[in-house]
Motif scaffolding. Structure first.
Motif, PDB file in Angstrom:
ATOM      1  N   PRO A  60       0.768  -1.281   0.070  1.00  0.00           N
ATOM      2  CA  PRO A  60      -0.166   0.019   0.152  1.00  0.00           C
ATOM      3  C   PRO A  60       0.921   1.393  -0.029  1.00  0.00           C
ATOM      4  O   PRO A  60       0.112   2.183   0.221  1.00  0.00           O
ATOM      5  CB  PRO A  60      -0.868  -0.183   1.302  1.00  0.00           C
ATOM      6  CG  PRO A  60       0.089  -0.861   2.112  1.00  0.00           C
ATOM      7  CD  PRO A  60       1.095  -1.922   1.351  1.00  0.00           C
ATOM      8  N   HIS A  61       2.179   1.099   0.014  1.00  0.00           N
ATOM      9  CA  HIS A  61       3.103   2.306   0.101  1.00  0.00           C
ATOM     10  C   HIS A  61       4.185   2.348  -0.874  1.00  0.00           C
ATOM     11  O   HIS A  61       5.227   1.739  -0.337  1.00  0.00           O
ATOM     12  CB  HIS A  61       3.328   2.376   1.584  1.00  0.00           C
ATOM     13  CG  HIS A  61       3.875   3.718   1.994  1.00  0.00           C
ATOM     14  ND1 HIS A  61       3.503   4.453   3.141  1.00  0.00           N
ATOM     15  CD2 HIS A  61       4.502   4.991   1.260  1.00  0.00           C
ATOM     16  CE1 HIS A  61       4.263   5.596   3.337  1.00  0.00           C
ATOM     17  NE2 HIS A  61       4.725   5.791   2.097  1.00  0.00           N
ATOM     18  N   GLU A 262       0.259   0.638   9.407  1.00  0.00           N
ATOM     19  CA  GLU A 262       1.363  -0.038   8.849  1.00  0.00           C
ATOM     20  C   GLU A 262       2.722   0.024   9.239  1.00  0.00           C
ATOM     21  O   GLU A 262       2.988   1.127   9.962  1.00  0.00           O
ATOM     22  CB  GLU A 262       1.323   0.162   7.250  1.00  0.00           C
ATOM     23  CG  GLU A 262       1.810   1.533   7.045  1.00  0.00           C
ATOM     24  CD  GLU A 262       2.036   1.767   5.466  1.00  0.00           C
ATOM     25  OE1 GLU A 262       2.939   2.779   5.057  1.00  0.00           O
ATOM     26  OE2 GLU A 262       1.067   1.982   4.949  1.00  0.00           O
ATOM     27  N   THR A 263       3.674  -0.710   9.294  1.00  0.00           N
ATOM     28  CA  THR A 263       5.151  -0.758   9.484  1.00  0.00           C
ATOM     29  C   THR A 263       5.715  -1.169   8.336  1.00  0.00           C
ATOM     30  O   THR A 263       5.283  -1.533   7.402  1.00  0.00           O
ATOM     31  CB  THR A 263       5.596  -1.143  10.775  1.00  0.00           C
ATOM     32  OG1 THR A 263       6.874  -0.604  10.965  1.00  0.00           O
ATOM     33  CG2 THR A 263       5.652  -2.806  10.686  1.00  0.00           C
ATOM     34  N   CYS A 264       7.080  -1.028   8.144  1.00  0.00           N
ATOM     35  CA  CYS A 264       8.112  -1.412   7.076  1.00  0.00           C
ATOM     36  C   CYS A 264       9.074  -2.321   7.518  1.00  0.00           C
ATOM     37  O   CYS A 264       9.448  -2.343   8.791  1.00  0.00           O
ATOM     38  CB  CYS A 264       8.613  -0.054   6.665  1.00  0.00           C
ATOM     39  SG  CYS A 264       7.309   1.077   6.374  1.00  0.00           S
ATOM     40  N   SER A 311       6.326  -1.423   1.879  1.00  0.00           N
ATOM     41  CA  SER A 311       7.699  -1.309   1.541  1.00  0.00           C
ATOM     42  C   SER A 311       8.330   0.155   1.898  1.00  0.00           C
ATOM     43  O   SER A 311       9.190   0.459   2.272  1.00  0.00           O
ATOM     44  CB  SER A 311       8.213  -1.508   0.223  1.00  0.00           C
ATOM     45  OG  SER A 311       7.569  -0.788  -0.506  1.00  0.00           O
ATOM     46  N   ASP A 312       7.192   1.136   1.711  1.00  0.00           N
ATOM     47  CA  ASP A 312       7.573   2.692   1.576  1.00  0.00           C
ATOM     48  C   ASP A 312       8.838   2.497   0.603  1.00  0.00           C
ATOM     49  O   ASP A 312      10.025   3.450   0.997  1.00  0.00           O
ATOM     50  CB  ASP A 312       7.917   3.141   3.026  1.00  0.00           C
ATOM     51  CG  ASP A 312       7.866   4.765   2.924  1.00  0.00           C
ATOM     52  OD1 ASP A 312       7.756   5.186   1.725  1.00  0.00           O
ATOM     53  OD2 ASP A 312       8.396   5.219   3.859  1.00  0.00           O
ATOM     54  N   HIS A 313       8.544   2.106  -0.455  1.00  0.00           N
ATOM     55  CA  HIS A 313       9.811   1.960  -1.496  1.00  0.00           C
ATOM     56  C   HIS A 313       9.920   3.415  -2.004  1.00  0.00           C
ATOM     57  O   HIS A 313       9.088   4.015  -2.561  1.00  0.00           O
ATOM     58  CB  HIS A 313       9.417   0.945  -2.671  1.00  0.00           C
ATOM     59  CG  HIS A 313      10.491   1.056  -3.958  1.00  0.00           C
ATOM     60  ND1 HIS A 313      11.423   0.378  -3.782  1.00  0.00           N
ATOM     61  CD2 HIS A 313      10.423   1.891  -4.842  1.00  0.00           C
ATOM     62  CE1 HIS A 313      12.212   0.311  -5.020  1.00  0.00           C
ATOM     63  NE2 HIS A 313      11.531   1.242  -5.614  1.00  0.00           N
TER      64      HIS A 313
END
Length: 474
Positions: A60-61, A262-264, A311-313
């Motif tokens: 989602p990120h 969320e976390t990553c 991921s917060d890629h």
């Protein structure tokens, strides 16, 4: 049952259970789960013996920087790296692109730019910034699946939402039961702490973490909870880095507030000492925390406090990181990680920490699909769901190396990590996009998945090209 494709012999894992079954696929959808003892009746039978069969991951990120900054990543390399890691749907953020996705016209421009490039399915976030509250409904009608807001300055064209804008924006978004995703850090505290540290001549990596201690995040989470509760707006806290923040989310949720978090992987796999050793490649916001926080987050991952792992890629060209070698403030703050999200969570979560397999599926697929209105089409193997499937060899060991990564710029904190768990084959809507770890799909085969507010007739501002009137996916 007759099927076009049958995935046979594997151990199927969903968010509710793990069991042997044959996954039958037809017309791009899951037809059903058959008794593994039955001989598959299909045009193609995929041998999954000794493998795990999972719903495709929903991340989602991600920041793929399209349009305007494709030299940072772009959807072609970004979606290929996602596919190689077992991610079949991404939700792309509205910033780190130019223009940012803050109105219906920008949404249409992004949709047009991405359409010929993606190899997996994708949805788009809209943004809440200083002066676009009146544009939010247009974004909703264009198909945005959520609205991203920063409580701290971003350093890009994407302006932060001050308290007044956040308050008003949440009230608007609540009208259509939308979800706001908040980057929760206190702007005034972070700015003041940084000024003191820079004034003292601090340029080292630890100064970055000291400028954004847990209190900076905790206060912002509490304020976001207060505003969202008053507005009765669904709230999603992005990239949680401290378990105290998770505890506050849990209290609000137990009191009846609709809030998710969320976390990553980088907050679960790296600690402050590792970040200092790695240097600017591990700079992110919020910063990497001490080991006690890492262990606390793992407890919340396992007990259900944390809903999903994203991921917060957030990629950048190498020079954007390199300039932080002598001055940490000058480095771009972001970590690449979409390709390694699932393999790392299998190796470090399931293998090392005993994370149940069905919990892994919930964290990396099902829960995100539910939060953002994509379930059961995405995030499940229920009959009628898109046949987004990941086949994993749970015993194969491999090393994360630059030659295996498909990012435009192969920067990652995980180079050299030896892990167990290999993404062997990936299907999106029944078609193979990854075979034996290699991407075989063509750019443009991915589809835009629009949010529930999508209206067929969108009229963007003059001069913008419209994607309205053409439904890529229903």
């Amino acid at each position: 049952m007759k099927a076009e494709t049958a995935i046979a012999g594997g151990l199927v894992a969903t968010s509710t259970g793990v069991f042997p079954a044959t996954v039958a696929i037809g017309g791009g959808r899951v037809v059903g789960l058959a008794d593994p003892a039955e001989r598959p009746d299909a045009d193609e039978v995929v041998d999954a013996r000794g493998r795990w069969v999972l719903p495709g991951c929903v991340d989602p990120h991600v920041h793929f920087n399209e349009p305007g900054r494709t030299h940072w990543e772009g959807f072609e390399t970004g979606s290929k790296s996602a596919a190689a890691g077992g991610v079949t749907t991404v939700l792309e953020m509205p910033l780190n692109a130019n223009p940012p996705t803050i109105d219906a016209g920008a949404f249409a421009l992004k949709a047009d730019a991405v359409r010929p490039r993606a190899v997996i399915d994708y949805a788009l976030w809209g943004g809440l910034v200083t002066d676009n509250v009146d544009a939010l409904e247009g974004l909703h009608r264009a198909g945005a699946v959520g609205f991203k807001a920063f409580m701290v300055e971003t350093g890009t064209e994407f302006a932060r939402a001050d308290d007044g804008v956040l308050w008003e924006g949440m009230a608007r978004i609540a009208r259509w039961d939308g979800v706001i995703g908040v980057h929760a850090e206190n702007h005034d505290l972070a700015t003041r702490l940084r000024a003191h540290l820079e004034g003292a001549g601090r340029r080292d990596g630890r100064a970055w973490a000291e400028s954004r201690p847990p209190a900076v995040e905790l206060e912002a989470i509490q304020r976001a909870l207060c505003f969202a509760g008053a507005a009765r707006c669904r709230l999603h806290i992005v990239h949680l880095s401290t378990p105290d923040g998770g505890a506050r989310v849990a209290l609000a949720r137990n009191a009846g507030q609709r809030v998710t978090v969320e976390t990553c992987p980088h907050y679960l796999l790296l600690d402050e000492e590792a970040a200092q050793a790695l240097g600017p490649v591990a700079k992110c916001a919020p910063p990497i925390r001490p080991r006690a926080a890492v262990d606390g987050l793992w407890r919340q991952v396992i007990d259900g406090t944390i809903d999903c792992i994203a991921s917060d890629h957030s990629p950048c060209p190498p020079e954007e990181k390199a300039r932080g070698g002598e001055d940490i403030w000058a480095a771009w703050g972001g970590i690449t990680g979409v390709q390694t999200l699932l393999p790392l969570m299998i190796s470090e979560g399931v293998r090392r920490r005993g994370l149940p397999l069905e919990r892994l599926v919930a964290l990396t697929s099902t829960n995100a699909a539910r939060i953002f209105g994509l379930y059961p089409r995405k995030g499940s193997l229920l009959p009628g769901a898109d046949a987004d499937v990941v086949i994993v060899d749970p015993n194969r060991e491999w090393t994360i190396s630059a030659d295996r990564l498909l990012y435009r710029h192969r920067l990652t904190p995980y180079l050299g990590w030896r892990i167990t768990g290999w993404v062997d084959r990936v299907l999106v809507r029944g078609r193979t996009v990854v075979a034996d770890g290699e991407v075989v799909a063509s750019p443009g085969s991915g589809r835009l998945i629009r949010g529930p507010g999508y209206a067929e007739t969108i009229t963007p501002p003059t001069g913008a090209r419209s994607a309205g009137g053409r439904r890529e996916a229903s």
